[in-house]
Design an enzyme around this catalytic site. Structure first.
Site, PDB file in Angstrom:
ATOM      1  N   ALA A 174      26.362  36.146  40.211  1.00  0.00           N
ATOM      2  CA  ALA A 174      24.945  35.495  39.812  1.00  0.00           C
ATOM      3  C   ALA A 174      25.211  34.431  38.701  1.00  0.00           C
ATOM      4  CB  ALA A 174      23.989  36.715  39.386  1.00  0.00           C
ATOM      5  N   ALA A 225      27.103  41.191  43.935  1.00  0.00           N
ATOM      6  CA  ALA A 225      27.555  42.374  44.443  1.00  0.00           C
ATOM      7  C   ALA A 225      27.533  43.545  43.696  1.00  0.00           C
ATOM      8  CB  ALA A 225      28.849  41.996  45.581  1.00  0.00           C
ATOM      9  N   HIS A 226      28.109  43.173  42.468  1.00  0.00           N
ATOM     10  CA  HIS A 226      28.761  44.251  41.556  1.00  0.00           C
ATOM     11  C   HIS A 226      27.661  45.143  40.872  1.00  0.00           C
ATOM     12  CE1 HIS A 226      28.667  42.831  37.454  1.00  0.00           C
ATOM     13  NE2 HIS A 226      28.507  41.534  38.112  1.00  0.00           N
ATOM     14  N   THR A 281      37.652  27.835  48.627  1.00  0.00           N
ATOM     15  CA  THR A 281      37.976  28.560  49.770  1.00  0.00           C
ATOM     16  C   THR A 281      37.196  29.866  49.339  1.00  0.00           C
ATOM     17  OG1 THR A 281      40.321  27.702  49.861  1.00  0.00           O
ATOM     18  CG2 THR A 281      39.881  30.041  50.954  1.00  0.00           C
ATOM     19  N   CYS A 316      27.108  41.491  27.898  1.00  0.00           N
ATOM     20  CA  CYS A 316      27.653  40.170  27.257  1.00  0.00           C
ATOM     21  C   CYS A 316      27.066  40.058  25.887  1.00  0.00           C
ATOM     22  CB  CYS A 316      26.746  38.875  28.081  1.00  0.00           C
ATOM     23  SG  CYS A 316      26.428  39.287  29.724  1.00  0.00           S
TER      24      CYS A 316
HETATM   25  C1  LIG Z   1      24.672  40.779  36.020  1.00  0.00           C
HETATM   26  C2  LIG Z   1      23.452  39.984  36.140  1.00  0.00           C
HETATM   27  C3  LIG Z   1      24.029  38.590  35.965  1.00  0.00           C
HETATM   28  C4  LIG Z   1      25.346  38.153  36.120  1.00  0.00           C
HETATM   29  O1  LIG Z   1      25.912  38.190  37.333  1.00  0.00           O
HETATM   30  P1  LIG Z   1      27.512  38.231  37.379  1.00  0.00           P
HETATM   31  O2  LIG Z   1      27.644  38.403  39.064  1.00  0.00           O
HETATM   32  O3  LIG Z   1      28.244  39.099  36.755  1.00  0.00           O
HETATM   33  O4  LIG Z   1      27.781  37.052  37.165  1.00  0.00           O
HETATM   34  C5  LIG Z   1      22.950  37.601  36.214  1.00  0.00           C
HETATM   35  N1  LIG Z   1      21.533  38.061  35.709  1.00  0.00           N
HETATM   36  C6  LIG Z   1      21.307  39.282  35.585  1.00  0.00           C
HETATM   37  C7  LIG Z   1      19.922  39.673  35.643  1.00  0.00           C
HETATM   38  C8  LIG Z   1      22.532  40.109  35.683  1.00  0.00           C
HETATM   39  O5  LIG Z   1      22.128  41.528  35.574  1.00  0.00           O
END
Ligand SMILES: *Cc1c(COP(=O)(O)O)cnc(C)c1O
Length: 401
Positions: A76, A211-212, A251, A337
């Site tokens: 994201a 995805a995570h 890729t 973060c």
């Molecule tokens: C976790 C998160 C992100 C960052 O996503 P990543 O896939 O870890 O880069 C961005 N925005 C929100 C609201 C999130 O919870």
């Protein structure tokens, strides 16, 4: 969750464990199906490409989009950067005004602020004390040179759900007054698989997902980019081999993409029942925590993700609190973060919390593995720890409350 020696995991807004079904779906693509989906001259490439396209279709269908409207990314963060910088660069001639909200994830706020340094005009809207954006405040911020509005669907620290469909409608309604409809981006990293997401019903033009946060692998996500009414132009931020219809070179990673689709499928299949289960557990946890005096819930309880609580414990520093509970439960004070930084959460200060109270806060992120017995353990452990910390330092409460 819970290994004998491991604390209970209660930080599911930071990340989630991989679902076993997801791991299983990915394994062949880490093994013998190793082809590059861009290789068009042999069966290795065709097999990889077929897996990627099947996954793309499944994820697109889950959000009521077309497969060609998805751009796979590393997550994201990258999707937000691509949406915000990609739109800003592509629409430079139409205007230079960007609008976002003070409680957004850093992965949306920082790209917007970066563009501000490059000469774009930036409006960061405040939120109400309950964490929700006021639509009138948004309406007043719109100008004839506003090209993009970015508002997250579900907040990663306080779980509140912004009124995305209403914002989508408001932007359409305001189009004639300001001469055009600004593009609408939403960071839906926390919303995917937890609330229904239909890009048509929401009226969004761009949407970031990952995805995570839904028991998929780390390192893969996607940006939805509308191709009709309007057809969104996007300046690529990674140049190279021209993958993803020239929108994101590099890729593709078939195992992660296949895992992402499996995670989406699993989350949607159990969404309604699982959200209700989590809501009950979450409400029980709040009941236990509420036996303490001087605690404040951060963010509205409704509308909110079913799996999130965030509370301030006046007079108790969150790092002391985390230290006190860490053998029993894995929690955090806010986003993964910002806990690396020592500043108080920008989300909590945006709600109007003092820096002291913001530093006395914990985020509880429940998930698929959370059990009723764990909720009792977590709740009792936090309550006991807060009580003993307050007893050890009673003046903190009166001076900091
Ligand atoms: C976790 C998160 C992100 C960052 O996503 P990543 O896939 O870890 O880069 C961005 N925005 C929100 C609201 C999130 O919870």
């Amino acid at each position: 969750m819970g290994h004998a020696s491991q604390p209970i995991y209660c930080d599911h807004q930071a990340t989630t464990p991989l679902a076993p079904e997801v791991l299983e779906a990915m394994l062949p693509y880490f093994g013998e199906q190793f082809g590059n989906p861009s290789s068009q001259t042999h069966v290795y490439g065709w097999t990889a490409a077929a897996a990627v396209e099947t996954a793309r279709e499944a994820i697109a269908t889950a959000i009521n989009a077309e497969p060609t409207e998805l751009v796979f990314t590393s997550g994201a963060t990258e999707a937000n950067n691509l949406a915000i910088k990609g739109v800003a660069e592509a629409y430079l001639q139409q205007g230079r005004h960007l609008v976002t909200v003070a409680s957004e994830h850093r992965a949306a706020l920082d790209p917007v602020q970066y563009l501000g340094q490059l000469g774009f005009e930036v409006t960061i809207l405040p939120v109400q004390p309950n964490g929700l954006l006021n639509l009138e405040t948004l309406a007043e911020s719109l100008r004839s040179d506003t090209i993009l509005v970015s508002v997250m669907a579900a907040n990663n620290e306080i779980g509140v759900l912004q009124p995305i469909a209403d914002i989508g409608q408001l932007l359409r309604d305001k189009a004639s007054a300001i001469g055009h409809k600004p593009l609408f981006h939403t960071d839906a990293a926390q919303a995917l698989g937890k609330i229904p997401l239909d890009v048509e019903a929401l009226g969004v033009d761009l949407m970031s997902i990952t995805a995570h946060k839904i028991y998929g692998p780390k390192g893969v996500g996607a940006l939805y980019v509308r191709r009709r009414d309007p057809r969104v132009k996007l300046a690529p931020q990674l140049h190279g081999g021209g993958q993803e219809r020239d929108r994101r070179s590099g890729t593709l990673n078939p195992p992660l993409i296949v895992g992402f689709a499996k995670a989406v499928e699993l989350a949607l299949a159990q969404m309604a029942a699982e959200q209700e289960r989590l809501r009950q557990l979450r409400d029980r946890l709040w009941e236990i925590l509420s036996t303490l005096d001087n605690i404040t819930l951060n963010g509205a309880l409704e509308p909110r993700l079913a799996d999130n609580l965030n509370a301030s414990f006046a007079g108790v520093n969150s790092s002391a609190l985390l230290l006190g509970v860490r053998e029993v439960v894995a929690l955090s004070s806010g986003s993964a973060c910002s806990s690396a930084r020592s500043a108080p959460s920008h989300v909590l200060t945006a709600l109007g919390r003092s820096p002291e109270l913001a530093r006395a806060s914990l985020r509880f992120g429940l998930g698929r593995g959370t059990t009723p017995a764990e909720i009792e353990q977590i709740g009792n452990c936090v309550v006991d720890t807060v009580r003993s910390l307050r007893q050890a330092n009673p003046t903190a409460l009166s001076s900091k409350a």
